[in-house]
Write a protein that holds these residues in place. Sequence first.
Motif, PDB file in Angstrom:
ATOM      1  N   PRO A  83       0.950  -1.161   0.235  1.00 34.52           N
ATOM      2  CA  PRO A  83       0.241   0.115  -0.391  1.00 34.52           C
ATOM      3  C   PRO A  83       1.149   1.476  -0.599  1.00 34.52           C
ATOM      4  CG  PRO A  83      -0.637  -1.684   1.882  1.00 34.52           C
ATOM      5  CD  PRO A  83       0.655  -2.023   1.391  1.00 34.52           C
ATOM      6  N   GLU A  84       0.350   2.236   0.139  1.00 39.97           N
ATOM      7  CA  GLU A  84       0.635   3.249   0.123  1.00 39.97           C
ATOM      8  C   GLU A  84       0.048   4.782   0.715  1.00 39.97           C
ATOM      9  OE1 GLU A  84       2.518   5.315  -3.338  1.00 39.97           O
ATOM     10  OE2 GLU A  84       0.774   7.775  -3.574  1.00 39.97           O
ATOM     11  N   TYR A  85       1.611   5.085   1.545  1.00 37.99           N
ATOM     12  CA  TYR A  85       0.696   5.695   3.113  1.00 37.99           C
ATOM     13  C   TYR A  85       1.514   7.032   2.949  1.00 37.99           C
ATOM     14  CZ  TYR A  85      -2.366   2.840   5.376  1.00 37.99           C
ATOM     15  OH  TYR A  85      -3.172   1.248   6.130  1.00 37.99           O
ATOM     16  N   ASN A  86       0.267   8.384   2.741  1.00 37.36           N
ATOM     17  CA  ASN A  86       1.622   9.640   3.272  1.00 37.36           C
ATOM     18  C   ASN A  86       2.702   9.764   1.938  1.00 37.36           C
ATOM     19  OD1 ASN A  86      -0.306  10.749   4.544  1.00 37.36           O
ATOM     20  ND2 ASN A  86       0.372   9.469   6.081  1.00 37.36           N
ATOM     21  N   ALA A  87       1.866   9.447   0.709  1.00 37.07           N
ATOM     22  CA  ALA A  87       3.601   9.326  -0.165  1.00 37.07           C
ATOM     23  C   ALA A  87       4.519   8.196   0.195  1.00 37.07           C
ATOM     24  CB  ALA A  87       3.826  10.678  -0.365  1.00 37.07           C
ATOM     25  N   SER A  88       4.288   7.617   0.964  1.00 40.78           N
ATOM     26  CA  SER A  88       5.285   6.443   0.968  1.00 40.78           C
ATOM     27  C   SER A  88       4.763   5.022   0.993  1.00 40.78           C
ATOM     28  CB  SER A  88       5.776   7.222   2.172  1.00 40.78           C
ATOM     29  OG  SER A  88       7.662   6.394   2.747  1.00 40.78           O
ATOM     30  N   ALA A 121      -1.136  -1.806  -4.766  1.00 43.25           N
ATOM     31  CA  ALA A 121      -2.796  -0.695  -5.467  1.00 43.25           C
ATOM     32  C   ALA A 121      -3.069  -0.367  -4.793  1.00 43.25           C
ATOM     33  CB  ALA A 121      -3.274  -2.229  -4.915  1.00 43.25           C
ATOM     34  N   THR A 122      -4.129   0.684  -5.338  1.00 41.84           N
ATOM     35  CA  THR A 122      -4.385   1.722  -4.577  1.00 41.84           C
ATOM     36  C   THR A 122      -5.604   2.540  -4.821  1.00 41.84           C
ATOM     37  OG1 THR A 122      -4.002   4.280  -3.391  1.00 41.84           O
ATOM     38  CG2 THR A 122      -2.530   3.191  -5.331  1.00 41.84           C
ATOM     39  N   PRO A 123      -6.582   2.956  -4.294  1.00 39.48           N
ATOM     40  CA  PRO A 123      -7.613   3.726  -4.927  1.00 39.48           C
ATOM     41  C   PRO A 123      -7.092   5.190  -5.623  1.00 39.48           C
ATOM     42  CG  PRO A 123      -8.100   2.965  -2.411  1.00 39.48           C
ATOM     43  CD  PRO A 123      -7.100   2.361  -3.140  1.00 39.48           C
TER      44      PRO A 123
HETATM   45  C1  FMN Z   1      -2.592   6.848   6.375  1.00 37.91           C
HETATM   46  C2  FMN Z   1      -3.477   6.475   5.365  1.00 37.91           C
HETATM   47  C3  FMN Z   1      -2.279   7.256   4.171  1.00 37.91           C
HETATM   48  C4  FMN Z   1      -2.541   7.272   2.696  1.00 37.91           C
HETATM   49  N1  FMN Z   1      -1.895   8.076   1.443  1.00 37.91           N
HETATM   50  C5  FMN Z   1      -1.870   7.399   0.132  1.00 37.91           C
HETATM   51  C6  FMN Z   1      -1.483   8.110  -0.433  1.00 37.91           C
HETATM   52  O1  FMN Z   1      -0.197   9.101  -0.449  1.00 37.91           O
HETATM   53  N2  FMN Z   1      -1.355   7.651  -1.225  1.00 37.91           N
HETATM   54  C7  FMN Z   1      -2.211   7.012  -2.412  1.00 37.91           C
HETATM   55  O2  FMN Z   1      -2.381   6.562  -3.109  1.00 37.91           O
HETATM   56  N3  FMN Z   1      -3.590   6.007  -1.194  1.00 37.91           N
HETATM   57  C8  FMN Z   1      -3.578   6.011   0.299  1.00 37.91           C
HETATM   58  N4  FMN Z   1      -4.310   5.775   1.095  1.00 37.91           N
HETATM   59  C9  FMN Z   1      -5.357   5.633   0.581  1.00 37.91           C
HETATM   60  C10 FMN Z   1      -4.541   3.819   0.596  1.00 37.91           C
HETATM   61  O3  FMN Z   1      -4.388   3.716  -0.785  1.00 37.91           O
HETATM   62  C11 FMN Z   1      -6.188   2.658   1.131  1.00 37.91           C
HETATM   63  O4  FMN Z   1      -6.075   2.922   1.701  1.00 37.91           O
HETATM   64  C12 FMN Z   1      -5.661   1.807   0.332  1.00 37.91           C
HETATM   65  O5  FMN Z   1      -7.028   0.366  -0.045  1.00 37.91           O
HETATM   66  C13 FMN Z   1      -4.610   0.904   1.269  1.00 37.91           C
HETATM   67  O6  FMN Z   1      -4.497  -0.323   0.563  1.00 37.91           O
HETATM   68  P1  FMN Z   1      -5.584  -1.289   0.870  1.00 37.91           P
HETATM   69  O7  FMN Z   1      -6.263  -1.742   0.463  1.00 37.91           O
HETATM   70  O8  FMN Z   1      -4.224  -3.546   0.623  1.00 37.91           O
HETATM   71  O9  FMN Z   1      -5.223  -1.822   2.598  1.00 37.91           O
HETATM   72  C14 FMN Z   1      -3.443   6.387   2.556  1.00 37.91           C
HETATM   73  C15 FMN Z   1      -3.846   5.493   3.628  1.00 37.91           C
HETATM   74  C16 FMN Z   1      -4.141   5.765   4.758  1.00 37.91           C
HETATM   75  C17 FMN Z   1      -4.645   5.278   5.940  1.00 37.91           C
END
Ligand code: FMN
Length: 194
Positions: A83-88, A121-123
Amino acid sequence: VATAPTTLTLIGISGSLRRESFNTRLLQAARGLLPAGTVLHVRTLHGIPLYDADLEAAAGIPPEVEALKAEIAGAHGLLIATPEYNASLPGVLKNALDWLSRPPQDVPRVFLGKAVGLLGATPGRLGTALAQNAWLPVLWALRTRPFFAERIHLAGADQAFAGDGSLADPAFAARLRQYLLAFRAHVQPGGAGS
Ligand SMILES: Cc1cc2nc3c(=O)[nH]c(=O)nc-3n(C[C@H](O)[C@H](O)[C@H](O)COP(=O)(O)O)c2cc1C
């Protein structure tokens, strides 16, 4: 002369604990797109505690971590769905890799020269490109053999899966199939399927 293994074993680690995780689903979808002679075991990180050197000193490596280390060591290749969280990169997955790198003398057995492919994968619209970039120093630190020839960035993941878990877009499914074929060749250069 070593003979090529008939079956290549891959471990796929999903970096999300979420039940409906798009990253876990991506790995599960990949299982249906593997080249012949390849198996992919999908693993999640449930049960792995936060890394704490005091816990390590008192109780050693947690059994969940030891089991995953053994699986990675025994596999021909490792796929990491991030996953990507906060651009990392996400802390849950980094925490797991940190545990998996303990103790340091086990790093060669688990990671040295290991073929590692990133996907995610990300939305969102960037498909985890920033997260995947953020993993590069970690793959370097662990002395892996990263796979860079193809990239899988699943954007719009909330629309990407059909009800049965398969990939809704045939073009993306074809890309993932090609990625897995090329990754197999990276795992076993010159082997069957390369
Ligand atoms: C703390 C947090 C930060 C996030 N930051 C990003 C981001 O920087 N870029 C992004 O594309 N999605 C971001 N997301 C959305 C995640 O891509 C989304 O929650 C995704 O469904 C996580 O992967 P998963 O479906 O495998 O759990 C963020 C979600 C969270 C909870």
